[in-house]
Structure formats: C-alpha cells, structure tokens
Design an enzyme around this catalytic site. Structure first.
Site, PDB file in Angstrom:
ATOM      1  N   TYR A   1       2.488   6.671  -4.002  1.00 34.11           N
ATOM      2  CA  TYR A   1       2.977   6.155  -2.717  1.00 34.11           C
ATOM      3  C   TYR A   1       4.403   6.621  -2.510  1.00 34.11           C
ATOM      4  CZ  TYR A   1       4.738   3.019   0.844  1.00 34.11           C
ATOM      5  OH  TYR A   1       5.322   2.514   1.989  1.00 34.11           O
TER       6      TYR A   1
ATOM      7  N   GLU B   1       5.687   7.672   5.960  1.00 34.85           N
ATOM      8  CA  GLU B   1       4.967   7.198   4.776  1.00 34.85           C
ATOM      9  C   GLU B   1       3.852   8.167   4.391  1.00 34.85           C
ATOM     10  OE1 GLU B   1       3.578   2.799   4.018  1.00 34.85           O
ATOM     11  OE2 GLU B   1       1.856   3.917   4.750  1.00 34.85           O
TER      12      GLU B   1
END
Ligand code: GDP
Ligand code: MN
Length: 389
Positions: free
Chosen positions: A104, A189
């Site tokens: 992530y 993201e």
C-alpha cells in the site's frame, strides 16, 4: 473534491512514468470487439468496473478472464449495472500479472499536522482503514524540502523488498510525491502496488483533486460531485447550502462564522448536518426562504448564529418569524443574534416566542443537549426559548 476513476488516475500515472499493467478501456461491447480485433486486450486479463467506490475486488466488480469469450461475458455482466449505487459505464481490461505481494502506498494531506503525509504498508490490497496503525509507516513531508532521499530510502528499506523492487520503490515514491504536487491532488493512492517477479507494478489508482485548483484543470470539468436535490434547489435561489449528514442545522452569516460555528458544535460533541450561509443580505424574504429550505432538510434542531452587519439582526428575526408562520417547524430552534440592530432583533424574536442567547458556548451546549435528547424542547410552540440577554 474531484475523485478520479481508476483509468483516469492511471492515465496520469502513465504520463509520469509509473509502472502499470498494459490495458484498454471500453465503454461498450462494440468497443470491446474492436479492441479484440486490434489485439489490444491482453490475456489472461483482469476486468475492472470503473466506479469511484472501493472494495470492487470483494464486491465482484473485479473479474478475471482467460479467453475473449470469458472477457466478453465479464464486460457484459458489468456494463450498465450498478455497483454501490454507481452506474458502471466503463470497464478496464488489463493483463493479469502473477503477483507475489501487495503493498500500500499513498500521499495525502494531514490536515491536523498541516503537512502532506506519505503512508506505506507491506499489507496492501485491503482498505487502509482496516489496517492496524502499526502496520502503516507514516512519513510527513515538508512542502519546502519535499520527500527527501533519506526518507525515501527509509521507507523502501522497511518494506523488505528484493533489491530491484527496492530501487523501483524509491523511484515510485518520488513520482507519487511529484504527482501529488503537480496535479494538485488531495490524495494519490496505489493499492495494491504489486510485487511481480522482482519489480513493482501499480495495479490500482485512486486520486482526489483539490477543488480550489480546478481552474488549472479544465479537463476535470463536469466531474465534480453532484449536488443533493436540496443543494440544487438552494443553488438556484443563490443560497449557500451544504448537506453533510448529521442532525443539527446551522444558519449563520459569512463563511468564517459558519465554519467557526460548525467547529464549536463539533467540539461540544454535536453533529452538524446541514449548514446554510445567509451571506450579506438585507432582505427578510431571503432569510425566510433560507429557513424554509432548512426545514425541508428535517434537522433535529436548528441553531441560528448571526453576527449582524450588512445582515441586520432585525432582518434575520423578521425572516425567521415569517418562515415559521408559513411552515411551523417541527424542530427546536436556538438563536444567538448579536451585532447590528441586536435589540430590535431580540425583541422581534421574543414577541414570536423565540428566546435568544448572547453567549456562544452556552447556546452551543444547549443545541447539543437538544440534539442528544438530554433536554426537551418546549412542547407548546415546538420552540425552545433560551435565556434572554
Ligand atoms: P478495489 O478492490 O476496488 O480496490 O480494486 P483493485 O484494483 O485494488 O483490485 C482488487 C484486487 O484484485 C487486488 O487487490 C488484487 O488482489 C486483484 N488484482 C487486480 N489486478 C490484478 C492482477 O493483475 N493480477 C492479479 N493476480 N490480481 C489482481
Ligand atoms: Mn484497490
């Protein structure tokens, strides 16, 4: 806030040189067939519905296909359907890569520290909210120095990647920081950032662009979040009205006082749900219109916080009573009006059965107590009268 669908985010990523899977976007089965003819659909492939909502993987909006027939079936099953209330009007087909790990990575704005924040985790794939705090490495970035080399190295090292991927990561960190800055983003993201062999590939892209920078981005015109029906109605009447999903309705004047009022309510544990900025007006009919609009939002309690300037207190008081005469409200009303023509305003409200406060803290506590049902509104007129000044 403009949220970009995955394919738009990936277009930007590609422009900056981030590693991405090969893919093609289609908006219809005809487009898909043309893509087959042009051999632009890689196999085996991942078929991904283009919506803003997350959790597509779990929700069946990300599918896998080995053959054109299976891909066509998957596209047909997704196009035109709804995913979490959003219509699927485009589907992205990408090469299916053999992934060994999912990481992530994001850059966002930490409003409490007033700094951009880089978050990295070796447990990617899931929504970041579901990760324990210690699984996320946080690096605050000074906007003047940017993401500096030692910070990048530190992040790259802690994710325990093979050598080549570690080098990829340092480069990717640089790029997402640049994208964050140069594209006026509030969020960039990559989840998951996948380990494929010894290298990293961005499998998903999520971007949110800052509203106030939209003048620099004509390409996003029309992508702005839709207004609620009431907001639409208010917009037509030239009233600044925003629904944010809570119980307390706020009527104030001027952006500064309106925001401050929301802050104080939140601080006291209240949940403001709708707010309305009267701005500068000296027309009691406009005040009445605004109040009637507020009534339609069905708040639990309404807090009127006015500082009389151009908008005089007596004008507001007249408007409020006019609206209440037309449509008696079913919620208690707490008023605090100060400033220009305060005495007249207070007297008008009092004659109409509405008491008013002078003290902000006191009035806000009362509002929150009414919201939480700890205090009851006066039953006779449905209005709570506060202590007179
Ligand atoms: P989201 O659930 O809406 O965030 O959609 P994502 O784009 O993140 O996809 C969800 C999941 O699908 C990922 O976490 C991966 O596990 C899987 N996935 C997506 N693309 C690929 C791919 O190319 N190869 C493999 N093996 N899995 C993929
Ligand atoms: Mn994802």
């Amino acid at each position: 806030m403009v949220r970009l669908e995955e394919w738009r985010g990936k277009e930007i990523f590609r422009r900056y040189g981030l590693p991405l899977p090969k893919g093609v976007l289609v908006r219809s089965l005809e487009e898909l067939d043309r893509a087959f003819e042009g051999n632009t659909v890689p196999f085996p492939c991942v078929v991904k519905a283009q919506v803003l909502a997350g959790g597509r993987g779990k929700g069946g909006a990300v599918r896998f296909a080995e053959t054109p027939v299976a891909a066509r079936e998957a596209v047909a099953a997704l196009l035109g359907t709804e995913f979490k209330g959003e219509k699927v009007s485009a589907v992205l087909l990408e090469e299916k890569l053999g992934i060994s790990r999912e990481l992530y990575l994001s850059v966002t704005l930490d409003r409490s520290r007033r700094l951009p924040l880089l978050m990295a985790s070796s447990s990617g794939g899931m929504e970041i909210e579901s990760l324990p705090d210690e699984a996320i490495q946080k690096t605050w970035i000074h906007p003047m120095s940017g993401l500096v080399a030692y910070q990048r190295r530190k992040v790259a090292r802690t994710l325990s990647l093979p050598g080549p991927a570690q080098m990829d990561l340092e480069r990717i960190l640089n790029l997402i920081w640049r994208i964050f800055r140069e594209e006026d983003a509030e969020l960039v993201e990559i989840n998951p950032l996948a380990l494929v062999g010894d290298h990293l590939v961005a499998l998903d892209a999520k971007m949110v662009v800052e509203d106030d920078a939209l003048f620099r981005h004509p390409e996003y015109e029309g992508l702005q979040g839709e207004l609620t029906p009431l907001e639409e109605k208010a917009h037509e009447k030239g009233i600044a009205f925003v629904e944010i999903g809570g119980d307390i309705g706020v009527i104030a004047n001027g952006a500064g006082l309106t925001m401050a009022t929301l802050d104080v309510l939140l601080q006291e544990g209240g949940k403001p749900g709708v707010f309305l900025d009267l701005g500068g007006t000296d027309d009691s009919r406009k005040v009445a219109e605004a109040f009637l609009l507020m009534t339609e939002a069905h708040p639990k309690v309404v807090f009127v916080n006015i500082f009389g300037g151009v908008t005089r207190c007596d004008t507001v008081a007249k408007g409020l009573l006019e609206a209440m005469a037309r449509a008696p409200p079913r919620f208690p009303l707490v008023a605090r009006i100060r400033g220009n023509n305060e005495k007249e305003g207070v007297a008008i409200l009092k004659a109409g059965g509405v008491g008013s406060y002078t003290d902000l803290a006191e009035s806000v506590r009362h509002v929150v107590a009414l919201e939480e049902g700890r205090e009851q509104a006066t039953p006779t007129v449905g209005l709570r009268t506060g202590g007179s000044p």
